[in-house]
Design an enzyme around this catalytic site. Structure first.
Site, mmCIF file in Angstrom:
data_model
loop_
_atom_site.group_PDB
_atom_site.id
_atom_site.type_symbol
_atom_site.label_atom_id
_atom_site.label_comp_id
_atom_site.label_asym_id
_atom_site.label_seq_id
_atom_site.Cartn_x
_atom_site.Cartn_y
_atom_site.Cartn_z
ATOM 1 N N LYS A 34 0.845 -1.213 0.000
ATOM 2 C CA LYS A 34 0.000 0.000 0.000
ATOM 3 C C LYS A 34 0.873 1.254 0.000
ATOM 4 O O LYS A 34 0.672 2.162 -0.807
ATOM 5 C CB LYS A 34 -0.892 0.016 1.229
ATOM 6 C CG LYS A 34 -1.506 1.390 1.536
ATOM 7 C CD LYS A 34 -2.333 1.424 2.795
ATOM 8 C CE LYS A 34 -1.546 1.633 4.038
ATOM 9 N NZ LYS A 34 -1.312 3.047 4.404
ATOM 10 N N ASN A 35 1.869 1.301 0.907
ATOM 11 C CA ASN A 35 2.652 2.537 1.081
ATOM 12 C C ASN A 35 3.657 2.757 -0.034
ATOM 13 O O ASN A 35 4.322 3.784 -0.068
ATOM 14 C CB ASN A 35 3.338 2.539 2.452
ATOM 15 C CG ASN A 35 2.331 2.726 3.555
ATOM 16 O OD1 ASN A 35 1.173 3.069 3.292
ATOM 17 N ND2 ASN A 35 2.740 2.488 4.781
ATOM 18 N N CYS A 128 -4.026 12.694 12.387
ATOM 19 C CA CYS A 128 -4.903 11.524 12.391
ATOM 20 C C CYS A 128 -4.795 10.909 13.790
ATOM 21 O O CYS A 128 -4.217 11.491 14.696
ATOM 22 C CB CYS A 128 -4.474 10.546 11.312
ATOM 23 S SG CYS A 128 -2.856 9.846 11.657
ATOM 24 N N ARG A 133 1.170 14.529 12.440
ATOM 25 C CA ARG A 133 1.591 14.287 11.045
ATOM 26 C C ARG A 133 1.965 15.595 10.308
ATOM 27 O O ARG A 133 1.355 15.959 9.305
ATOM 28 C CB ARG A 133 0.519 13.546 10.259
ATOM 29 C CG ARG A 133 -0.122 12.359 10.932
ATOM 30 C CD ARG A 133 0.784 11.179 11.174
ATOM 31 N NE ARG A 133 1.279 10.534 9.984
ATOM 32 C CZ ARG A 133 0.623 9.558 9.332
ATOM 33 N NH1 ARG A 133 -0.557 9.180 9.768
ATOM 34 N NH2 ARG A 133 1.143 8.996 8.250
ATOM 35 N N ASP A 319 4.869 0.581 12.107
ATOM 36 C CA ASP A 319 3.602 0.011 11.635
ATOM 37 C C ASP A 319 3.359 -1.399 12.153
ATOM 38 O O ASP A 319 2.234 -1.902 12.070
ATOM 39 C CB ASP A 319 3.570 -0.008 10.097
ATOM 40 C CG ASP A 319 3.514 1.396 9.524
ATOM 41 O OD1 ASP A 319 3.714 1.550 8.308
ATOM 42 O OD2 ASP A 319 3.298 2.334 10.305
ATOM 43 N N ARG A 411 -8.450 -0.172 4.612
ATOM 44 C CA ARG A 411 -7.572 0.801 3.955
ATOM 45 C C ARG A 411 -6.199 0.184 3.682
ATOM 46 O O ARG A 411 -5.493 0.611 2.781
ATOM 47 C CB ARG A 411 -7.377 2.028 4.857
ATOM 48 C CG ARG A 411 -8.657 2.761 5.143
ATOM 49 C CD ARG A 411 -8.412 4.034 5.929
ATOM 50 N NE ARG A 411 -7.457 4.911 5.242
ATOM 51 C CZ ARG A 411 -7.279 6.172 5.620
ATOM 52 N NH1 ARG A 411 -7.929 6.655 6.645
ATOM 53 N NH2 ARG A 411 -6.420 6.936 4.984
HETATM 54 C C1 EPZ Z 1 4.695 6.919 6.147
HETATM 55 O O1 EPZ Z 1 3.985 7.993 6.726
HETATM 56 C C2 EPZ Z 1 3.692 5.765 6.070
HETATM 57 N N1 EPZ Z 1 2.550 6.146 5.226
HETATM 58 C C3 EPZ Z 1 3.205 5.407 7.480
HETATM 59 O O2 EPZ Z 1 2.341 4.270 7.356
HETATM 60 C C4 EPZ Z 1 4.422 5.022 8.320
HETATM 61 O O3 EPZ Z 1 3.999 4.740 9.638
HETATM 62 C C5 EPZ Z 1 5.428 6.190 8.336
HETATM 63 O O4 EPZ Z 1 5.800 6.518 6.978
HETATM 64 C C6 EPZ Z 1 6.685 5.866 9.112
HETATM 65 O O5 EPZ Z 1 7.297 4.740 8.571
HETATM 66 C C7 EPZ Z 1 2.690 6.135 3.876
HETATM 67 O O6 EPZ Z 1 3.746 5.846 3.345
HETATM 68 C C8 EPZ Z 1 1.478 6.507 3.081
HETATM 69 P P1 EPZ Z 1 6.946 10.212 8.257
HETATM 70 P P2 EPZ Z 1 4.650 9.478 6.722
HETATM 71 O O7 EPZ Z 1 6.845 11.515 7.530
HETATM 72 O O8 EPZ Z 1 5.410 9.717 5.495
HETATM 73 C C9 EPZ Z 1 7.490 13.122 11.908
HETATM 74 C C10 EPZ Z 1 0.446 2.969 7.822
HETATM 75 O O9 EPZ Z 1 -0.016 2.488 8.879
HETATM 76 N N2 EPZ Z 1 7.570 14.213 10.912
HETATM 77 O O10 EPZ Z 1 8.139 9.349 8.037
HETATM 78 O O11 EPZ Z 1 3.575 10.448 7.083
HETATM 79 C C11 EPZ Z 1 6.069 12.593 11.986
HETATM 80 O O12 EPZ Z 1 5.274 13.391 12.840
HETATM 81 C C12 EPZ Z 1 0.984 4.391 7.811
HETATM 82 O O13 EPZ Z 1 0.542 2.340 6.738
HETATM 83 C C13 EPZ Z 1 7.946 15.481 11.352
HETATM 84 O O14 EPZ Z 1 8.191 15.678 12.545
HETATM 85 O O15 EPZ Z 1 5.648 9.332 7.960
HETATM 86 C C14 EPZ Z 1 6.269 11.222 12.554
HETATM 87 O O16 EPZ Z 1 6.372 11.334 13.961
HETATM 88 C C15 EPZ Z 1 0.836 5.081 9.149
HETATM 89 N N3 EPZ Z 1 8.006 16.494 10.441
HETATM 90 C C16 EPZ Z 1 7.631 10.805 11.984
HETATM 91 O O17 EPZ Z 1 8.263 12.005 11.518
HETATM 92 C C17 EPZ Z 1 7.722 16.297 9.119
HETATM 93 O O18 EPZ Z 1 7.808 17.258 8.332
HETATM 94 C C18 EPZ Z 1 7.509 9.852 10.803
HETATM 95 O O19 EPZ Z 1 6.744 10.502 9.813
HETATM 96 C C19 EPZ Z 1 7.346 15.000 8.689
HETATM 97 C C20 EPZ Z 1 7.271 13.974 9.604
#
Ligand code: EPZ
Length: 433
Positions: A34-35, A128, A133, A319, A411
């Site tokens: 999915k991701n 969420c 996020r 995850d 989802r």
């Molecule tokens: C991706 O989300 C995945 N989603 C998530 O999967 C996954 O949990 C996550 O990566 C971490 O591996 C998709 O790929 C669609 P991040 P993403 O930006 O890109 C912080 C699932 O269950 N952060 O790596 O949104 C953020 O708050 C989903 O399949 C900042 O602080 O994750 C979080 O604490 C859930 N500032 C951490 O980094 C930013 O500008 C990881 O976020 C961006 C992120």
């Protein structure tokens, strides 16, 4: 199954009713990731040719992403597990609020829209259940590539000033290895003028998959899967025909289904390098896992406590924290689980406690004292992976477990109950009264 058929399965307030205590046996098939599929779909905005994606999972998030891309003028055609996306007639650079608000991944369009159109208006994806996020790193990186970005009334307005509206390559250092920011900036940089270097980039397999597709489309990308990604912009990208990697998080969830029911299962296809930390922890817990080049075989007898700390890839994936906690709730001994990635991703603890799990919380750490048996109960899946964790707990519990929040499950997991029933589980989808 067609998308319409997938949708027809979505009954109002669906629940899964699980009769626990059954052993499983046989082979389970892992769907496409999915991701990965969600971000690969967005690349169709970068080319006038058709991008053909294979092994695309039939998930509601994929449907939503298709609707968002169509609203921008892309043609999206599904043929079984193949998606054909053509961005030759992009008519808008403004993503609709209701589509971005319902699907965070829609925010992936901002990078390619800027690269292709020189402008983009995309609502903030918002928080969420698991955290706020933010998209600070995405915005900071786009500015480093020459975009002017403002955020007003919850909408990110980005524009590339000057002649030709072409982004300029630049050096970006991410404060955190954000998966979404890394992928957004890769898609923005591939058509930029000059070289872009992304430091402290995310190393997840989905980032590497995106690089694979971009290179197949004619982009010049080096270093995906390492902390430093270098991209030399090109004038244009052509179409491609590309297969999505298997879903490592689904594979890990299915491995945990074997472990929590103390069963032997074969899970295929799996790329072991995508699950290194998870396989190591399952072996530490007492499982015997072997790989035959295509899939994994897992044998689970006694499960011992292990400690988990979620980290960016190649560390233990956030995850799978909730699904793994369900297993450790039935392990011998006390496990210490620390969630380091998201600020609010421990809501499943209260639901596991309703099933008799002995868990004590201290900030972002859960102390899980294994119990001999969980007991079936009505529980709530509070996000996609928490819902999966409750299904796993139901497989092992005495009696019946009713899991609500199944719209989250749909989802991210294609036909989870059908897959588990085919190897001996007893799960049925019911409509809550
Ligand atoms: C991706 O989300 C995945 N989603 C998530 O999967 C996954 O949990 C996550 O990566 C971490 O591996 C998709 O790929 C669609 P991040 P993403 O930006 O890109 C912080 C699932 O269950 N952060 O790596 O949104 C953020 O708050 C989903 O399949 C900042 O602080 O994750 C979080 O604490 C859930 N500032 C951490 O980094 C930013 O500008 C990881 O976020 C961006 C992120």
């Amino acid at each position: 199954m067609t998308l319409a058929a997938v949708r027809s399965r979505v009954v109002l307030n669906p629940q899964l009713e699980i009769a626990g205590g059954r052993q499983l046996s046989g082979e389970l098939t892992v769907s496409g990731a999915k991701n990965s599929a969600l971000v690969l779909m967005a690349t169709c905005l970068l080319s006038r040719d058709t991008v053909r994606l294979r092994n695309v999972p039939p998930l509601t998030d994929i449907t939503g992403m298709g609707e968002m891309l169509s609203s921008l003028g892309a043609q999206v055609v599904r043929k079984g597990d193949v998606l054909e996306l053509t961005g030759d007639r992009i008519s808008s650079a403004a993503a609709p609020y209701e589509l971005v608000n319902s699907l965070r991944a829609s925010f992936f369009c901002i990078g390619p829209l800027l690269a292709r159109m020189g402008m983009a208006r995309v609502p903030l994806p918002g928080g969420c259940q698991i955290g706020t996020r933010p998209v600070v790193e995405h915005v900071k990186g786009l500015k480093a590539l020459g975009a002017q970005v403002t955020i007003e009334h919850g909408v990110v307005n980005a524009v590339v000033p000057g002649r030709g509206h072409r982004l300029k390559g630049g050096r970006i250092h991410l404060d955190c290895p954000s998966v979404g920011a890394t992928e957004t900036l890769m898609m923005a940089a591939v058509l930029a003028d000059g070289e872009t270097v992304i430091d402290n980039a995310a190393q997840e397999p989905e980032v590497v998959d995106l690089a694979g597709l971009l290179i197949a489309m004619g982009a010049r990308v080096r270093g995906a899967g390492t902390p430093t990604i270098t991209i030399v912009g090109v004038e244009r990208l052509h179409g491609a025909d590309y297969a999505v990697i298997p879903d490592r998080i689904e594979a890990g969830t299915l491995l945990l289904a074997a472990a929590i029911t103390r069963s032997n299962l074969r899970i295929t296809p799996v790329i072991p390098e995508h699950l290194g930390a998870v396989i190591t922890k399952l072996e530490e817990a007492g499982c015997v896992i072997s790989h035959d080049g295509i899939g994994l075989t897992i044998e689970a007898r006694q499960i011992n406590a292990v400690d988990l700390r979620t980290q960016p890839f190649p560390g233990f994936p956030t995850d799978l924290q909730a699904p793994f906690m369900s297993l450790l709730a039935t392990a011998r001994g006390t496990s210490v689980i620390t969630e380091n990635i998201f600020e609010n991703r421990l809501q499943h603890v209260a639901e596991l406690q309703r099933m008799g799990a002995a868990i004590r919380m201290q900030g972002n750490t859960a102390f899980v004292e294994g119990v001999p048996r969980l007991s079936g109960a009505p529980v709530q899946g509070t996000d996609l992976r928490a819902a999966a964790a409750m299904v796993l707990a139901g497989l092992a519990a005495d009696g019946i477990t009713t899991v609500s929040g199944i719209e989250y499950l749909d989802r991210g997991y294609a036909f989870l109950e059908e897959k588990l029933n085919a190897v001996g589980a007893l799960i049925r989808r019911v409509n809550a009264a």
